[in-house]
Scaffold this motif. Structure first.
Motif, PDB file in Angstrom:
ATOM      1  N   PHE A 111       4.650   2.232   1.605  1.00  0.00           N
ATOM      2  CA  PHE A 111       5.637   2.961   0.804  1.00  0.00           C
ATOM      3  C   PHE A 111       6.142   4.197   1.565  1.00  0.00           C
ATOM      4  N   SER A 116       1.376  -0.223 -12.759  1.00  0.00           N
ATOM      5  CA  SER A 116       0.773   0.648 -11.744  1.00  0.00           C
ATOM      6  C   SER A 116       1.892   1.314 -10.936  1.00  0.00           C
ATOM      7  N   ASN A 117       1.514   2.266 -10.093  1.00  0.00           N
ATOM      8  CA  ASN A 117       2.435   2.894  -9.131  1.00  0.00           C
ATOM      9  C   ASN A 117       3.688   3.461  -9.809  1.00  0.00           C
ATOM     10  N   GLU A 131       5.710   6.040  -7.649  1.00  0.00           N
ATOM     11  CA  GLU A 131       6.357   5.375  -6.517  1.00  0.00           C
ATOM     12  C   GLU A 131       7.523   4.489  -6.974  1.00  0.00           C
ATOM     13  N   ARG A 132       7.340   3.801  -8.088  1.00  0.00           N
ATOM     14  CA  ARG A 132       8.409   2.924  -8.604  1.00  0.00           C
ATOM     15  C   ARG A 132       9.611   3.751  -9.066  1.00  0.00           C
ATOM     16  N   SER A 134       0.829  -1.206   0.000  1.00  0.00           N
ATOM     17  CA  SER A 134       0.000   0.000   0.000  1.00  0.00           C
ATOM     18  C   SER A 134       0.865   1.258   0.000  1.00  0.00           C
ATOM     19  N   ARG A 135       0.225   2.385  -0.238  1.00  0.00           N
ATOM     20  CA  ARG A 135       0.926   3.664  -0.170  1.00  0.00           C
ATOM     21  C   ARG A 135       1.446   3.900   1.249  1.00  0.00           C
ATOM     22  N   ILE A 190       5.833  -1.993  -3.443  1.00  0.00           N
ATOM     23  CA  ILE A 190       5.087  -1.083  -4.315  1.00  0.00           C
ATOM     24  C   ILE A 190       5.409  -1.329  -5.784  1.00  0.00           C
TER      25      ILE A 190
END
Length: 240
Positions: A156, A183-184, A187-188, A152-153, A178
């Motif tokens: 992260f 997706s994400n 964040e990645r 989840s965020r 993450i």
């Protein structure tokens, strides 16, 4: 039509177009043909997708973003309940007033709902946005056994906070979940930066390469939505 109403209407249409990742030509139509362009946009992109009441609320939120907050403050004065405090905290976050939002969530958690994981996650977000990394870690460690924490965020942000405290191995373990394909992307990208800064060049480049490959199969709205982060990914991979 009065000038200020035209400006308000344009503001709403541009906000709606940005929020819903509309094509670029809508921005030109709204700006260059203020009245006609806005009417065309509303008829084709808004009224056939949302109820009129929702549209009116969005227009009000663009013209007077604090109205929702003020209305919810009155609601809390009338009935100081857990849910009303949470609604007020949510509204404060929407206008980026994280410190005030945090205050509302902290009050909400003072009673019998002190272990409510949803509000703890909101607090964690606010603490991160205000650089209170020790409190981010404290919140995360209250909910890290929950099923929905992994990947989840919240996890992260927990990893980022651990990194800020120099706990790099723990940070890496909490950032990696993450890394989920298609997706994400933001964040990645941050995860790849973290790995590269830690000397894990190949691991970081692998994530960057995957994002670039995935970007080639994005839908048109997603290409627009993630254009900035994909460009940042390309710049980073070229620099390492």
């Amino acid at each position: 039509m009065p000038y200020f109403l035209i400006i308000a209407l344009q503001g709403f249409c541009i906000y709606h177009a940005f929020k819903n990742n509309r094509e670029y030509y809508w921005y030109f139509l709204i700006v260059l043909l203020p009245v006609i362009g806005c009417i065309i946009y509303l008829v084709t992109q808004v009224f056939n997708k949302r109820d009129l009441d929702v549209v009116q609320k969005e227009i009000v939120s663009v013209v007077n973003p604090t109205k929702k907050v003020n209305d919810l403050k009155k609601q809390v004065e009338f009935a100081d309940t857990f849910q009303n405090r949470v609604f007020l905290g949510d509204a404060l976050y929407e206008i980026k007033d994280y410190n005030s939002g945090i205050g509302e969530y902290e009050i909400a958690l003072n009673g019998k709902y002190k272990s409510d994981s949803g509000v703890v996650k909101k607090l964690l977000e606010g603490y991160y946005q205000t650089s209170q990394f020790d409190k981010v870690i404290f919140c995360a460690e209250q909910i890290n056994e929950k099923i929905d924490f992994k990947g989840s965020r919240s996890q992260f942000l927990y990893g980022l906070a651990l990194g800020k405290q120099g706990r790099n191995e723990e940070a890496k373990e909490n950032l990696k979940p993450i890394d989920q394909r298609y997706s994400n992307y933001e964040e990645r990208y941050i995860l790849a930066q973290f790995l590269i800064n830690q000397g894990k060049i190949m691991d970081g480049k692998e994530i960057l390469s995957e994002i670039i490959l995935e970007s080639q199969h994005m839908s048109k709205p997603n290409r627009h939505k993630y254009r900035r982060v994909v460009n940042d990914v390309k710049k980073l991979i070229e620099s390492v």
